[in-house]
Scaffold this motif. Structure first.
Motif, PDB file in Angstrom:
ATOM      1  N   LEU A  65      -4.957  -8.617  -2.623  1.00  0.00           N
ATOM      2  CA  LEU A  65      -5.276  -7.936  -1.379  1.00  0.00           C
ATOM      3  C   LEU A  65      -4.081  -7.920  -0.441  1.00  0.00           C
ATOM      4  CD1 LEU A  65      -8.855  -9.373  -0.753  1.00  0.00           C
ATOM      5  CD2 LEU A  65      -8.238  -7.149  -1.669  1.00  0.00           C
ATOM      6  N   GLY A  66      -3.305  -9.004  -0.441  1.00  0.00           N
ATOM      7  CA  GLY A  66      -2.131  -9.065   0.421  1.00  0.00           C
ATOM      8  C   GLY A  66      -1.101  -8.016   0.070  1.00  0.00           C
ATOM      9  N   LEU A  67      -1.036  -7.660  -1.208  1.00  0.00           N
ATOM     10  CA  LEU A  67      -0.062  -6.667  -1.650  1.00  0.00           C
ATOM     11  C   LEU A  67      -0.285  -5.328  -0.957  1.00  0.00           C
ATOM     12  CD1 LEU A  67       2.270  -5.925  -3.486  1.00  0.00           C
ATOM     13  CD2 LEU A  67       0.617  -5.448  -5.273  1.00  0.00           C
ATOM     14  N   MET A  68      -1.535  -4.951  -0.738  1.00  0.00           N
ATOM     15  CA  MET A  68      -1.822  -3.676  -0.082  1.00  0.00           C
ATOM     16  C   MET A  68      -1.194  -3.628   1.310  1.00  0.00           C
ATOM     17  SD  MET A  68      -4.771  -1.813  -1.483  1.00  0.00           S
ATOM     18  CE  MET A  68      -5.465  -1.931  -3.099  1.00  0.00           C
ATOM     19  N   GLU A  69      -1.057  -4.782   1.936  1.00  0.00           N
ATOM     20  CA  GLU A  69      -0.486  -4.843   3.275  1.00  0.00           C
ATOM     21  C   GLU A  69       1.031  -4.674   3.263  1.00  0.00           C
ATOM     22  OE1 GLU A  69      -0.346  -4.950   7.272  1.00  0.00           O
ATOM     23  OE2 GLU A  69      -2.168  -4.884   6.073  1.00  0.00           O
ATOM     24  N   VAL A  70       1.686  -5.086   2.204  1.00  0.00           N
ATOM     25  CA  VAL A  70       3.147  -5.055   2.182  1.00  0.00           C
ATOM     26  C   VAL A  70       3.732  -3.856   1.429  1.00  0.00           C
ATOM     27  CG1 VAL A  70       3.343  -7.555   2.425  1.00  0.00           C
ATOM     28  CG2 VAL A  70       3.352  -6.543   0.146  1.00  0.00           C
ATOM     29  N   LEU A  71       2.898  -3.063   0.786  1.00  0.00           N
ATOM     30  CA  LEU A  71       3.406  -1.884   0.083  1.00  0.00           C
ATOM     31  C   LEU A  71       4.050  -0.926   1.072  1.00  0.00           C
ATOM     32  CD1 LEU A  71       0.542  -1.040  -2.429  1.00  0.00           C
ATOM     33  CD2 LEU A  71       2.797  -1.924  -2.978  1.00  0.00           C
ATOM     34  N   PRO A  72       5.124  -0.266   0.660  1.00  0.00           N
ATOM     35  CA  PRO A  72       5.735   0.714   1.561  1.00  0.00           C
ATOM     36  C   PRO A  72       4.792   1.894   1.810  1.00  0.00           C
ATOM     37  CG  PRO A  72       6.879   0.641  -0.570  1.00  0.00           C
ATOM     38  CD  PRO A  72       5.811  -0.401  -0.610  1.00  0.00           C
ATOM     39  N   ASP A  73       5.062   2.617   2.897  1.00  0.00           N
ATOM     40  CA  ASP A  73       4.267   3.813   3.185  1.00  0.00           C
ATOM     41  C   ASP A  73       4.385   4.788   2.021  1.00  0.00           C
ATOM     42  OD1 ASP A  73       3.559   2.786   5.639  1.00  0.00           O
ATOM     43  OD2 ASP A  73       5.160   3.828   6.720  1.00  0.00           O
ATOM     44  N   ASP A  74       3.376   5.607   1.857  1.00  0.00           N
ATOM     45  CA  ASP A  74       3.351   6.618   0.795  1.00  0.00           C
ATOM     46  C   ASP A  74       3.545   6.001  -0.581  1.00  0.00           C
ATOM     47  OD1 ASP A  74       2.997   8.713   2.641  1.00  0.00           O
ATOM     48  OD2 ASP A  74       5.147   8.786   3.007  1.00  0.00           O
ATOM     49  N   CYS A  75       2.937   4.851  -0.803  1.00  0.00           N
ATOM     50  CA  CYS A  75       3.033   4.166  -2.094  1.00  0.00           C
ATOM     51  C   CYS A  75       1.627   3.924  -2.620  1.00  0.00           C
ATOM     52  CB  CYS A  75       3.767   2.838  -1.953  1.00  0.00           C
ATOM     53  SG  CYS A  75       4.026   1.991  -3.523  1.00  0.00           S
ATOM     54  N   VAL A  76       1.413   4.294  -3.876  1.00  0.00           N
ATOM     55  CA  VAL A  76       0.128   4.055  -4.519  1.00  0.00           C
ATOM     56  C   VAL A  76       0.353   3.168  -5.731  1.00  0.00           C
ATOM     57  CG1 VAL A  76      -0.918   6.198  -3.719  1.00  0.00           C
ATOM     58  CG2 VAL A  76       0.282   6.152  -5.905  1.00  0.00           C
ATOM     59  N   GLN A  77      -0.689   2.474  -6.130  1.00  0.00           N
ATOM     60  CA  GLN A  77      -0.615   1.634  -7.311  1.00  0.00           C
ATOM     61  C   GLN A  77      -1.343   2.307  -8.466  1.00  0.00           C
ATOM     62  OE1 GLN A  77      -1.162  -2.736  -6.555  1.00  0.00           O
ATOM     63  NE2 GLN A  77      -1.996  -1.927  -4.655  1.00  0.00           N
ATOM     64  N   VAL A  78      -0.916   1.979  -9.672  1.00  0.00           N
ATOM     65  CA  VAL A  78      -1.593   2.436 -10.881  1.00  0.00           C
ATOM     66  C   VAL A  78      -2.197   1.208 -11.543  1.00  0.00           C
ATOM     67  CG1 VAL A  78      -1.293   3.489 -13.153  1.00  0.00           C
ATOM     68  CG2 VAL A  78      -0.040   4.389 -11.191  1.00  0.00           C
ATOM     69  N   ALA A  79      -3.455   1.315 -11.937  1.00  0.00           N
ATOM     70  CA  ALA A  79      -4.138   0.180 -12.555  1.00  0.00           C
ATOM     71  C   ALA A  79      -5.070   0.678 -13.657  1.00  0.00           C
ATOM     72  CB  ALA A  79      -4.934  -0.598 -11.513  1.00  0.00           C
ATOM     73  N   LYS A  80      -5.420  -0.223 -14.546  1.00  0.00           N
ATOM     74  CA  LYS A  80      -6.360   0.143 -15.613  1.00  0.00           C
ATOM     75  C   LYS A  80      -7.741   0.394 -15.011  1.00  0.00           C
ATOM     76  CE  LYS A  80      -7.201  -4.697 -16.851  1.00  0.00           C
ATOM     77  NZ  LYS A  80      -7.094  -5.681 -17.926  1.00  0.00           N
ATOM     78  N   LYS A  81      -8.446   1.353 -15.594  1.00  0.00           N
ATOM     79  CA  LYS A  81      -9.747   1.791 -15.096  1.00  0.00           C
ATOM     80  C   LYS A  81     -10.748   0.644 -14.991  1.00  0.00           C
ATOM     81  CE  LYS A  81     -12.779   4.076 -17.599  1.00  0.00           C
ATOM     82  NZ  LYS A  81     -13.413   5.089 -18.437  1.00  0.00           N
ATOM     83  N   GLU A  82     -10.653  -0.327 -15.892  1.00  0.00           N
ATOM     84  CA  GLU A  82     -11.607  -1.438 -15.905  1.00  0.00           C
ATOM     85  C   GLU A  82     -11.623  -2.210 -14.583  1.00  0.00           C
ATOM     86  OE1 GLU A  82     -10.414  -0.537 -20.102  1.00  0.00           O
ATOM     87  OE2 GLU A  82      -9.326  -0.849 -18.235  1.00  0.00           O
ATOM     88  N   LEU A  83     -10.499  -2.217 -13.856  1.00  0.00           N
ATOM     89  CA  LEU A  83     -10.447  -2.951 -12.589  1.00  0.00           C
ATOM     90  C   LEU A  83     -11.346  -2.332 -11.519  1.00  0.00           C
ATOM     91  CD1 LEU A  83      -6.682  -3.937 -12.251  1.00  0.00           C
ATOM     92  CD2 LEU A  83      -8.624  -5.397 -12.836  1.00  0.00           C
ATOM     93  N   MET A  84     -11.670  -1.064 -11.682  1.00  0.00           N
ATOM     94  CA  MET A  84     -12.555  -0.405 -10.730  1.00  0.00           C
ATOM     95  C   MET A  84     -13.916  -1.098 -10.701  1.00  0.00           C
ATOM     96  SD  MET A  84     -13.650   3.646 -10.353  1.00  0.00           S
ATOM     97  CE  MET A  84     -12.494   4.086 -11.579  1.00  0.00           C
ATOM     98  N   TYR A  85     -14.288  -1.733 -11.798  1.00  0.00           N
ATOM     99  CA  TYR A  85     -15.601  -2.365 -11.917  1.00  0.00           C
ATOM    100  C   TYR A  85     -15.536  -3.876 -11.706  1.00  0.00           C
ATOM    101  CZ  TYR A  85     -16.120   2.187 -14.015  1.00  0.00           C
ATOM    102  OH  TYR A  85     -16.084   3.535 -14.241  1.00  0.00           O
ATOM    103  N   ALA A  86     -14.480  -4.354 -11.061  1.00  0.00           N
ATOM    104  CA  ALA A  86     -14.286  -5.792 -10.853  1.00  0.00           C
ATOM    105  C   ALA A  86     -14.880  -6.240  -9.518  1.00  0.00           C
ATOM    106  CB  ALA A  86     -12.800  -6.142 -10.932  1.00  0.00           C
ATOM    107  N   GLY A  87     -16.112  -5.867  -9.266  1.00  0.00           N
ATOM    108  CA  GLY A  87     -16.828  -6.311  -8.072  1.00  0.00           C
ATOM    109  C   GLY A  87     -16.137  -5.920  -6.779  1.00  0.00           C
ATOM    110  N   PHE A  88     -16.054  -6.882  -5.873  1.00  0.00           N
ATOM    111  CA  PHE A  88     -15.479  -6.664  -4.544  1.00  0.00           C
ATOM    112  C   PHE A  88     -14.023  -6.220  -4.644  1.00  0.00           C
ATOM    113  CE2 PHE A  88     -13.406  -8.425  -0.688  1.00  0.00           C
ATOM    114  CZ  PHE A  88     -14.044  -7.631   0.246  1.00  0.00           C
ATOM    115  N   VAL A  89     -13.266  -6.826  -5.539  1.00  0.00           N
ATOM    116  CA  VAL A  89     -11.851  -6.457  -5.712  1.00  0.00           C
ATOM    117  C   VAL A  89     -11.749  -5.001  -6.163  1.00  0.00           C
ATOM    118  CG1 VAL A  89      -9.759  -6.902  -7.044  1.00  0.00           C
ATOM    119  CG2 VAL A  89     -11.074  -8.807  -6.138  1.00  0.00           C
ATOM    120  N   GLY A  90     -12.611  -4.594  -7.082  1.00  0.00           N
ATOM    121  CA  GLY A  90     -12.612  -3.209  -7.536  1.00  0.00           C
ATOM    122  C   GLY A  90     -12.858  -2.225  -6.406  1.00  0.00           C
TER     123      GLY A  90
END
Length: 160
Positions: free
Chosen positions: A1-26
């Motif tokens: 969660l902390g990473l989202m705060e430090v990412l530069p502007d106009d930056c997106v992350q790529v992740a495996k689809k399975e993480l979408m279903y990881a509860g609150f983190v997803g």
């Protein structure tokens, strides 16, 4: 969660689809604009990455990718998947390696429990991809892997 705060502007992350279903983190990473790819479908993953490359070029968007592709509790790097490097070559943008020190000294994978500890982070110099083609992806991947692995060991206080 902390990473989202430090990412530069106009930056997106790529992740495996399975993480979408990881509860609150997803839910959090979905709301944070993470681009999900289906690693089980090469065709689908390639189509998503081709669209990402177009967006990177047209809208000057940066992409944050975890090239190991999965969590690693060994204190070493897993082999890198090549998708991120294909993306960089396709968009003709530099790869900027970011290395975190190992967290094996304060993470218990059996209990899925973190205790107190410190992480060192180092941003390495950009690796240019101008003029590279898909034929160069394997070499680019290997070069990044070895540079990042040496840095990981140094940050983690391990001999390489």
């Amino acid at each position: 969660l902390g990473l989202m705060e430090v990412l530069p502007d106009d930056c997106v992350q790529v992740a495996k689809k399975e993480l979408m279903y990881a509860g609150f983190v997803g839910l959090i990473i979905y709301l944070g604009g993470v681009i999900f790819i289906n690693r089980k479908s090469t065709t689908s993953a390639k189509m998503v990455m081709a669209e990402v490359a177009k967006t990177m070029t047209a809208e000057n968007v940066k992409v944050w990718v975890y090239p190991e592709g999965t969590r690693n509790c060994t204190g070493d790097l897993l082999p890198f998947k090549k998708g991120a490097f294909h993306l960089a070559v396709q968009a003709q943008v530099p790869v900027i390696p970011v290395v975190y020190s190992s967290f094996t000294t304060f993470y218990n994978p059996k209990k899925n429990l973190f205790t107190s500890g410190k992480i060192m982070v180092e941003v390495l110099p950009p690796i240019d991809t101008k003029g590279l083609t898909s034929d160069d992806v394997s070499d680019l991947t290997d070069r990044c892997f070895h540079t990042m692995r040496e840095t990981l060991f140094r940050l983690s206080g391990r001999p390489s």
